[in-house]
Design a protein around this motif. Structure first.
Motif, short mmCIF file in Angstrom:
data_model
loop_
_atom_site.label_atom_id
_atom_site.label_comp_id
_atom_site.label_asym_id
_atom_site.label_seq_id
_atom_site.Cartn_x
_atom_site.Cartn_y
_atom_site.Cartn_z
N SER A 175 -32.91 27.70 -62.14
CA SER A 175 -32.13 28.69 -62.86
C SER A 175 -31.56 29.68 -61.86
N GLY A 176 -30.31 30.07 -62.05
CA GLY A 176 -29.69 31.08 -61.19
C GLY A 176 -28.55 30.52 -60.36
N GLY A 181 -26.43 31.02 -56.27
CA GLY A 181 -26.48 31.58 -54.92
C GLY A 181 -27.90 31.74 -54.40
N SER A 182 -28.19 32.90 -53.84
CA SER A 182 -29.53 33.14 -53.31
C SER A 182 -30.47 33.74 -54.35
N ASN A 183 -30.01 33.92 -55.58
CA ASN A 183 -30.81 34.49 -56.65
C ASN A 183 -31.13 33.38 -57.66
N PHE A 184 -32.26 32.70 -57.45
CA PHE A 184 -32.62 31.60 -58.34
C PHE A 184 -34.11 31.50 -58.53
N THR A 185 -34.52 30.73 -59.54
CA THR A 185 -35.91 30.48 -59.86
C THR A 185 -36.12 28.99 -60.04
N VAL A 186 -37.24 28.47 -59.53
CA VAL A 186 -37.59 27.06 -59.71
C VAL A 186 -38.86 27.01 -60.54
#
Length: 75
Positions: free
Chosen positions: A67-68, A70-75
């Motif tokens: 989710s997210g 660029g550099s702002n994501f969650t796995v």
């Protein structure tokens, strides 16, 4: 809205979907009914207040949901 779909062995398929408040994964049987053996009666809430952009199924059957952007994501 649906964000990704993956077809599984035996005709089942896994779908990720998101709305403004949550993201879910839902697994369906080949006949289009929810697979009651997956999650909570076929549906698993994955990430609150976010949108799944993609998911992958590992060889051991575990699911990675991303989710997210660029550099702002969650796995």
């Amino acid at each position: 809205s649906i964000t990704d779909i993956e077809f599984l062995a035996g005709g089942k398929f896994l779908v990720s979907a998101s709305n403004s408040s949550t993201s879910v994964l839902a697994q369906y049987n080949a006949d289009g009914t929810l697979d009651s053996d997956f999650g909570n009666s076929g549906i698993s809430e994955v990430i609150a207040n976010s949108s799944i952009t993609e998911f992958a199924i590992q060889p051991d059957g575990k699911i990675l949901a991303i989710s997210g952007t660029g550099s702002n994501f969650t796995v």
